[in-house]
Design a protein around this motif. Structure first.
Motif, mmCIF file in Angstrom:
data_model
loop_
_atom_site.group_PDB
_atom_site.id
_atom_site.type_symbol
_atom_site.label_atom_id
_atom_site.label_comp_id
_atom_site.label_asym_id
_atom_site.label_seq_id
_atom_site.Cartn_x
_atom_site.Cartn_y
_atom_site.Cartn_z
ATOM 1 N N HIS A 152 6.947 7.778 -10.371
ATOM 2 C CA HIS A 152 7.857 7.001 -11.031
ATOM 3 C C HIS A 152 7.549 5.561 -10.702
ATOM 4 C CE1 HIS A 152 11.435 5.552 -13.213
ATOM 5 N NE2 HIS A 152 11.800 4.801 -12.098
ATOM 6 N N LEU A 153 7.171 5.173 -9.575
ATOM 7 C CA LEU A 153 6.635 3.660 -9.077
ATOM 8 C C LEU A 153 5.503 3.622 -9.919
ATOM 9 C CD1 LEU A 153 7.276 0.980 -7.598
ATOM 10 C CD2 LEU A 153 6.120 2.164 -5.760
ATOM 11 N N ILE A 154 4.525 4.225 -9.722
ATOM 12 C CA ILE A 154 3.393 4.147 -10.548
ATOM 13 C C ILE A 154 3.343 3.803 -11.966
ATOM 14 C CG2 ILE A 154 1.048 5.204 -11.242
ATOM 15 C CD1 ILE A 154 1.071 6.682 -8.199
ATOM 16 N N GLU A 155 4.273 4.561 -12.728
ATOM 17 C CA GLU A 155 4.706 4.430 -14.203
ATOM 18 C C GLU A 155 5.065 3.269 -14.233
ATOM 19 O OE1 GLU A 155 6.721 8.107 -14.876
ATOM 20 O OE2 GLU A 155 4.978 9.232 -14.746
ATOM 21 N N ARG A 156 6.061 2.959 -13.437
ATOM 22 C CA ARG A 156 6.940 1.401 -13.823
ATOM 23 C C ARG A 156 5.780 0.394 -13.520
ATOM 24 N NH1 ARG A 156 12.131 0.249 -10.842
ATOM 25 N NH2 ARG A 156 12.115 -1.203 -12.526
ATOM 26 N N ARG A 172 7.536 12.674 -6.372
ATOM 27 C CA ARG A 172 8.168 12.261 -7.714
ATOM 28 C C ARG A 172 8.506 10.610 -7.740
ATOM 29 N NH1 ARG A 172 12.573 16.162 -10.120
ATOM 30 N NH2 ARG A 172 10.770 17.458 -10.105
ATOM 31 N N ARG A 173 9.102 10.003 -6.541
ATOM 32 C CA ARG A 173 9.487 8.623 -6.440
ATOM 33 C C ARG A 173 8.224 7.859 -6.495
ATOM 34 N NH1 ARG A 173 12.905 8.579 -1.391
ATOM 35 N NH2 ARG A 173 11.517 10.284 -0.688
ATOM 36 N N GLU A 174 7.116 8.426 -6.173
ATOM 37 C CA GLU A 174 5.905 7.701 -6.150
ATOM 38 C C GLU A 174 5.361 7.834 -7.541
ATOM 39 O OE1 GLU A 174 1.406 7.666 -4.051
ATOM 40 O OE2 GLU A 174 2.606 9.869 -4.500
ATOM 41 N N PRO A 207 8.481 1.327 -2.240
ATOM 42 C CA PRO A 207 8.990 0.052 -2.513
ATOM 43 C C PRO A 207 9.721 0.048 -3.720
ATOM 44 C CG PRO A 207 6.769 -0.141 -2.373
ATOM 45 C CD PRO A 207 7.050 1.390 -1.750
ATOM 46 N N ARG A 208 10.370 -0.959 -4.115
ATOM 47 C CA ARG A 208 10.967 -1.257 -5.408
ATOM 48 C C ARG A 208 9.929 -2.010 -6.192
ATOM 49 N NH1 ARG A 208 16.395 -3.847 -3.697
ATOM 50 N NH2 ARG A 208 14.632 -4.734 -2.262
ATOM 51 N N LEU A 209 9.990 -2.097 -7.398
ATOM 52 C CA LEU A 209 9.108 -2.734 -8.238
ATOM 53 C C LEU A 209 8.956 -4.510 -7.824
ATOM 54 C CD1 LEU A 209 6.855 -2.615 -10.457
ATOM 55 C CD2 LEU A 209 8.851 -3.212 -12.212
ATOM 56 N N GLY A 210 10.223 -4.813 -7.673
ATOM 57 C CA GLY A 210 10.452 -6.349 -7.104
ATOM 58 C C GLY A 210 9.951 -6.679 -5.760
ATOM 59 N N PHE A 266 0.988 -0.991 -0.061
ATOM 60 C CA PHE A 266 -0.022 -0.024 -0.178
ATOM 61 C C PHE A 266 0.817 1.313 -0.187
ATOM 62 C CE2 PHE A 266 -2.880 -2.974 2.018
ATOM 63 C CZ PHE A 266 -3.982 -2.793 1.221
ATOM 64 N N LEU A 267 0.457 2.114 -0.927
ATOM 65 C CA LEU A 267 1.131 3.615 -0.600
ATOM 66 C C LEU A 267 0.002 4.574 0.249
ATOM 67 C CD1 LEU A 267 2.742 4.058 -4.194
ATOM 68 C CD2 LEU A 267 3.807 2.950 -2.150
ATOM 69 N N GLN A 268 0.430 4.755 1.251
ATOM 70 C CA GLN A 268 -0.475 5.776 2.220
ATOM 71 C C GLN A 268 0.029 7.184 2.231
ATOM 72 O OE1 GLN A 268 -1.222 3.893 5.938
ATOM 73 N NE2 GLN A 268 -2.477 5.650 6.532
#
Length: 224
Positions: free
Chosen positions: A68-72, A64-66, A40-43, A5-7
């Motif tokens: 990027h993670l959503i896009e990945r 910005r990191r969030e 977290p990382r994608l893995g 979860f991203l909270q």
């Protein structure tokens, strides 16, 4: 499966989603972005759920990191779900425009589900909503349904691997009670689709019916 979860705020937690995942034998972690925890990382996960957030989003260092993670995750084969503000982030990542709505929707509103879509949505159900923004339908996406105030309450993409919805299917009475206390300013301006505290909490059966919708959606989403 292991879900992350991203909270975005302490009062926008997983609520009923945490109980559902545990009861179905899944594990989960929560990344508390509001406390500057690193995404977290994608893995690190099998599926990602991007939770809601306050009406006035504070742009923290993790934004910005969030994104990027959503896009990945969208580009991967992993399931991803967005609720409320999380749905807006996903819509933007898929090229849709996110903009203010003429009226906010705060409280219980009837939603007409798209029974011909990718999810097992009821033809009509009462959803708990807490938003003042809307988004367009990304290219290749399918609507999940509409309310009177919002012609698009969410969408699926890539065969329901991607689910984004303004409906807070995770809502419980305690979750809503804290939300009202922490976000009281959202209810200060009257509107045709803004309920009072008592109207939101007066019928506990609504939460039980909403839990049944959550069950249908989660089973459809994670079966991929």
């Amino acid at each position: 499966m292991h879900i992350y979860f991203l909270q975005h705020a302490s009062h926008f937690g997983p609520a009923r989603l945490a109980d559902w995942l545990t009861s179905m034998g899944h594990s989960f972690n929560v990344c508390r972005l509001y406390a500057d925890e690193v995404p977290p990382r994608l893995g690190d996960f099998d599926a990602l759920i991007v939770l809601g957030g306050p009406e006035q989003i504070i742009h923290h260092s993790w934004a910005r990191r969030e994104q990027h993670l959503i896009e990945r995750t969208l580009k991967s084969s992993k399931p991803i779900m967005g609720l409320g503000y999380g749905a807006e982030l996903m819509a933007a990542a898929l090229g849709a425009i996110v903009s203010p709505n003429t009226h906010g929707e705060f409280g219980w509103q009837p939603v007409h589900g798209n029974v011909e879509g990718d999810l097992d949505m009821p033809e009509r159900f009462d959803a708990f909503l807490w938003h003042r923004r809307i988004f367009g339908l990304p290219e290749g996406a399918i609507s999940i349904g509409a309310s009177e105030a919002s012609p698009l309450q969410g969408f699926t993409w890539d065969g329901a691997r991607v689910v984004a919805m303004h409906c807070h299917l995770e809502a419980t009475q305690d979750w809503v009670r804290e939300l009202i206390e922490r976000e009281a300013q959202s209810l200060a301006t009257p509107g045709p689709w803004i309920q009072s505290r008592d109207e939101m909490l007066d019928d506990s059966r609504r939460f039980a019916r909403l839990a049944a919708v959550l069950d249908r959606v989660m089973i459809d989403w994670l079966r991929l």
